[in-house]
Design a protein around this motif. Structure first.
Motif, PDB file in Angstrom:
ATOM      1  N   ARG A 304       2.921   5.817   7.477  1.00  0.00           N
ATOM      2  CA  ARG A 304       1.523   5.492   7.753  1.00  0.00           C
ATOM      3  C   ARG A 304       1.276   5.313   9.252  1.00  0.00           C
ATOM      4  NH1 ARG A 304      -1.053   3.393   3.027  1.00  0.00           N
ATOM      5  NH2 ARG A 304      -0.146   4.492   1.262  1.00  0.00           N
ATOM      6  N   TYR A 409       3.758  -1.556   6.356  1.00  0.00           N
ATOM      7  CA  TYR A 409       2.301  -1.519   6.224  1.00  0.00           C
ATOM      8  C   TYR A 409       1.880  -2.181   4.906  1.00  0.00           C
ATOM      9  CZ  TYR A 409       3.443   2.553   3.307  1.00  0.00           C
ATOM     10  OH  TYR A 409       3.974   3.375   2.352  1.00  0.00           O
ATOM     11  N   ARG A 411      -0.731  -2.024   1.552  1.00  0.00           N
ATOM     12  CA  ARG A 411      -1.501  -1.062   0.768  1.00  0.00           C
ATOM     13  C   ARG A 411      -2.052  -1.762  -0.479  1.00  0.00           C
ATOM     14  NH1 ARG A 411       3.329   2.858  -1.654  1.00  0.00           N
ATOM     15  NH2 ARG A 411       4.051   1.429  -3.301  1.00  0.00           N
TER      16      ARG A 411
END
Length: 542
Positions: A304, A409, A411
């Protein structure tokens, strides 16, 4: 009595007063004040009988807001004219239009120092002042050395001269400077400087484009027998939209490098061009470049990574690995002491020069409830090669390529949902992902008394994905998914097929040679993932 009232532009007024001003020229080092391009019109009033324009009394209509331009020296040259146009019609970020090229093109006619600055003074045009104040002097100095937008090009020549060009721009003005030191430039060196004018302007325009882009490839193309090195530096005031804040570039006969920083992160690429023996032909280099760019995209997608950062990295990598300026030595015609490689050797190498490259995204704490959970993205890739031996019949080749990806990251629990994390527990439905990947390929070739005794390729790949799942801010699960694989291939038989086919004129042997080279080349690349290594590859010549 006759009243004649006419309105004239500043340029007409200047022409009308030319006869009186011509008698008192301004020295080259004097400061000159002039109305800006948008200065108000002047009014000429004639009383009595008609008079010539030279006798007319001319006055500027007073204004408290119209700016006046204060020049460092008399603006009677082409560069100053271009500066005046850019100040009048362009924003501070695009005021370098055409100036970089013009500064280097000066060397076609002369090779002397040059300095000019134009500062915009927010005073009445009717009385802009006759001297340069301490504040104006300070502004001129700042424009030359520490402006909001600052670009420097430094070139060292083979004779020992150093040529430095500086451009500075901000709201208050614009400045350029050319300095030559160390030695007198030769005709060949001056011609080489002029040849770089287009590349210099392209590098400047790239940073001012929307969106900004790196355009440095042309600055790396020069004759090292004439120019020793080229350094380009830029600092740009940006608006945080895929921007490039700072760039540093260097190129000489042995290396080239670039470092670029923006709000999204930093990219660095260093390339070693001192070992031409390992370089492949244009087709092999293009194929290797295409594969690397695909892997960069894949890494950006898996981790990402910021799209602007990945694109900037791809631009930097491509440009630093374009047009090396040298070619691989030909076997049998290599210079003494140079170990030229054969077709089989080259098929097991990437064809690119050795390099080290990285992109690191600026980390972000996007979850206020857990600020220790950072969104990060870091990718490093490199290649190193050694060719050793006492002579071409007794030599060893080792090349290692490796790549590492580290990312994390947040999500949403489902792709259909949006993620908006706050301090409220009701927002804390998400997964926090941590990625740790590595890929390697190692190639070894060895000869003894002209006989190939080793030709092997070892590939390995490791991936780790950790998923932490949160519901209402509470950790519900913490799972790690590891995967790894290794593959070792002995390709001596493949390379023997290549050698036999090269001695034959049979079209079928040529087909076998091309197939063997393609198979060998497919093994000596960074694997995409562990699953790719678990698929069997037939290394038996057909």
């Amino acid at each position: 009595m006759i009243f004649n009232l006419t309105t004239v532009s500043p340029s007409v007024v200047s022409a009308a007063m030319g006869s009186s001003r011509a008698t008192s020229p301004v020295a080259a080092t004097d400061s000159v004040s002039s109305p800006a391009a948008a200065a108000p019109a002047a009014v000429s009033v004639t009383l009595g009988q008609a008079t010539t324009s030279a006798e007319a009394q001319t006055y500027s209509m007073p204004s408290r807001t119209a700016p006046a331009t204060v020049w460092e020296q008399r603006p009677d040259d082409e560069i100053s004219s271009l500066m005046a146009s850019n100040i009048a019609y362009r924003s501070p970020g695009s005021r370098f239009y055409g100036l970089g090229a013009a500064m280097l093109e000066r060397f076609a006619a002369e090779a002397v120092d040059f300095s000019q600055s134009a500062t915009v003074q927010k005073t009445s045009v009717a009385n802009p002042g006759t001297g340069v104040s301490a504040l104006q002097t300070a502004m001129q100095s700042q424009l030359h050395t520490d402006a909001d937008n600052q670009i420097t090009l430094s070139i060292r020549t083979a004779s020992g001269a150093t040529v430095e060009l500086r451009l500075g721009s901000q709201d208050e003005g614009l400045a350029v400077q050319v300095k030559v030191s160390g030695a007198e430039l030769t005709e060949a060196e001056r011609a080489a400087l002029v040849q770089l004018s287009g590349a210099f302007q392209e590098a400047i325009d790239g940073l001012g484009a929307v969106p900004p882009r790196l355009a440095l490839k042309g600055l790396a193309v020069f004759d090292p027998a004439v120019l020793s090195s080229v350094d380009f530096k830029a600092r740009i005031e940006t608006d945080d939209k895929g921007a490039i804040d700072a760039v540093e570039f260097h190129a000489d006969a042995r290396s080239r490098s670039v470092s670029a920083t923006g709000p999204s992160g930093t990219v660095k690429v260093d390339v070693d061009v001192s070992n031409p023996a390992i370089l492949g032909n244009a087709a092999q280099q293009a194929q290797a470049m295409a594969r690397y760019l695909q892997q960069f995209d894949a890494a950006g997608s898996r981790g990402r990574g910021d799209t602007a950062l990945v694109e900037m990295f791809k631009d930097a990598f491509t440009q630093m690995n374009s047009d090396y300026g040298v070619t691989a030595p030909v076997e049998g015609r290599a210079a003494p002491g140079v170990l030229a490689l054969n077709a089989g050797d080259h098929s097991l190498l990437s064809g690119l020069a050795d390099f080290s490259a990285s992109m690191v995204q600026a980390s972000e704490a996007s979850n206020p409830m857990r600020p220790e959970e950072l969104d990060t993205f870091s990718y490093q890739v490199s290649q190193s090669t050694s060719v050793m031996g006492r002579d071409p019949r007794n030599r060893t080749i080792h090349q290692e390529q490796q790549a590492q990806l580290s990312a994390s990251y947040h999500r949403p629990l489902s792709p259909e949902l949006s993620l908006f994390l706050t301090l409220a527990k009701e927002s804390q439905f998400y997964e926090y992902i941590e990625i740790d990947d590595e890929a390697k390929v190692s190639t070894d070739v060895a000869y003894k008394d002209g006989v190939r005794i080793d030709a092997s390729v070892e590939q390995s790949a490791r991936q780790s994905t950790r998923v932490q799942r949160y519901l209402m801010g509470k950790l519900e699960s913490d799972t790690t998914f590891p995967s790894d694989a290794t593959r070792v291939a002995d390709v001596r038989a493949l390379l023997k097929t290549v050698e036999q086919a090269q001695r034959s004129r049979d079209p079928e042997d040529a087909r076998r040679r091309d197939q063997a080279l393609a198979t060998a080349a497919s093994l000596a690349v960074l694997p995409d993932d562990p699953a790719a290594l678990k698929r069997r590859v037939d290394t038996t010549p057909s």
